[in-house]
Design an enzyme around this catalytic site. Sequence first.
Site, PDB file in Angstrom:
ATOM      1  N   ASP A  40       1.114  -1.136   0.100  1.00 15.24           N
ATOM      2  CA  ASP A  40       0.384  -0.069   0.537  1.00 15.24           C
ATOM      3  C   ASP A  40       0.821   1.239   0.003  1.00 15.24           C
ATOM      4  O   ASP A  40       2.241   1.047   0.879  1.00 15.24           O
ATOM      5  CB  ASP A  40      -1.008   0.068   0.962  1.00 15.24           C
ATOM      6  CG  ASP A  40      -2.067  -0.992   1.165  1.00 15.24           C
ATOM      7  OD1 ASP A  40      -2.316  -1.558   0.256  1.00 15.24           O
ATOM      8  OD2 ASP A  40      -2.514  -1.133   2.186  1.00 15.24           O
ATOM      9  N   ASP A 322     -11.206  -5.969   6.894  1.00 16.40           N
ATOM     10  CA  ASP A 322     -10.011  -6.994   6.681  1.00 16.40           C
ATOM     11  C   ASP A 322      -9.433  -7.222   8.767  1.00 16.40           C
ATOM     12  O   ASP A 322      -9.084  -8.116   8.684  1.00 16.40           O
ATOM     13  CB  ASP A 322      -9.225  -5.745   6.526  1.00 16.40           C
ATOM     14  CG  ASP A 322      -8.739  -6.553   4.458  1.00 16.40           C
ATOM     15  OD1 ASP A 322      -9.985  -7.082   4.147  1.00 16.40           O
ATOM     16  OD2 ASP A 322      -8.239  -5.551   4.132  1.00 16.40           O
TER      17      ASP A 322
END
Length: 367
Positions: A40, A322
């Site tokens: 990310d 998540d």
Amino acid sequence: MTDSNPVSLLKAASERKDDMNPARCFPTNSLFGMGNPLLDISAVVDKDFLDKYTLKPNDQILAEDKHKALFEEIVKKFNVEYHAGGATQNSIKIAQWMIQKPHNVGTFFGCIGKDKFGEILKQKAVEAHIDAHYYEQEEEPTGSCAACITGDNRSLVANLAAANCYKKDKHLDLEENWKLVEKAKVYYIAGFFLTVSLESILKVAKHASENNKLFCLNLSAPFICQFFKDNLMQVMPYVDVLFGNETEAATFAEEQDFETEDIKEIAKKAQALPKVNTKRQRIVVLTQGKDETTMAHEGKVETFPVLKIDPKDMVDTNGAGDAFVGGFLSELVQEKPLDQCVRAAHYAANVIIRRAGCTFPEKPDFN
């Protein structure tokens, strides 16, 4: 505890006199995840940058050819932050954060490239205290997800690249790697990986089933339930814990001809689908954003209210799912009751939506 209890995992360990030793209660590599690792890359960008790559201020897309230069440009032009990402890796990371010590309770397998982003991803996994063993190849670059932030908006551009290249025979089947699989007691794989390596998922799922361990799967996205339905239903008989949100559940129900839109009925019908390991009844956990979480197990359905949050405190809901799973797994691997697993799941999700990206403070405030 008996073997039929869905959260009875380490029976022998729990019978030892020294079971209060934390290192013995939570052995390393007891939680295993396999999925699509992404680096990310977050940065505050300007409107010109969005316009250049025809990005909407608040969106999630897969990278196309026109976005290839974006990943290098965002690193050169803006002040970026890196985090180990991807759905399954995020959940393993959150579970490890909730547990704290010992480190490396969570193992993670996935595919990366032999490149700069791959090296950063490896370092970030170490910093998150997860035991990541990546299959490294040179054909494709490390998968990445650019989070282009403008004000309160985040435009996510994911380039799966190497994440799509995982090979069972080149990695999972290797003796040293399979030993790590065998060490685990709880397994978690997001449905996204059904598009990458069904044979790898089935090998892990069958191992879990044959050894009366817990295999957990996430529906992950409506398109998985629709376009990868055959792969999903090959794995379903091995699933002990099934996660999903309300939109995924609705699509799953439609594809399975459940003939209901009621979330409780969907949970009950999903729980009743055929299952190989009859020593454990399936658990189905369905979230609904700010609305109550529904769980079906042992023929009954329970609901759990989520933690309240002021809308002005919500920064980014992208990592909430998540985080929910990570919180749940952190207690499941410690053999905690199911209501405690849901409580931890709600806590973790509540923390993550207050922050940008799937990030968290140094320590959890949960007991």
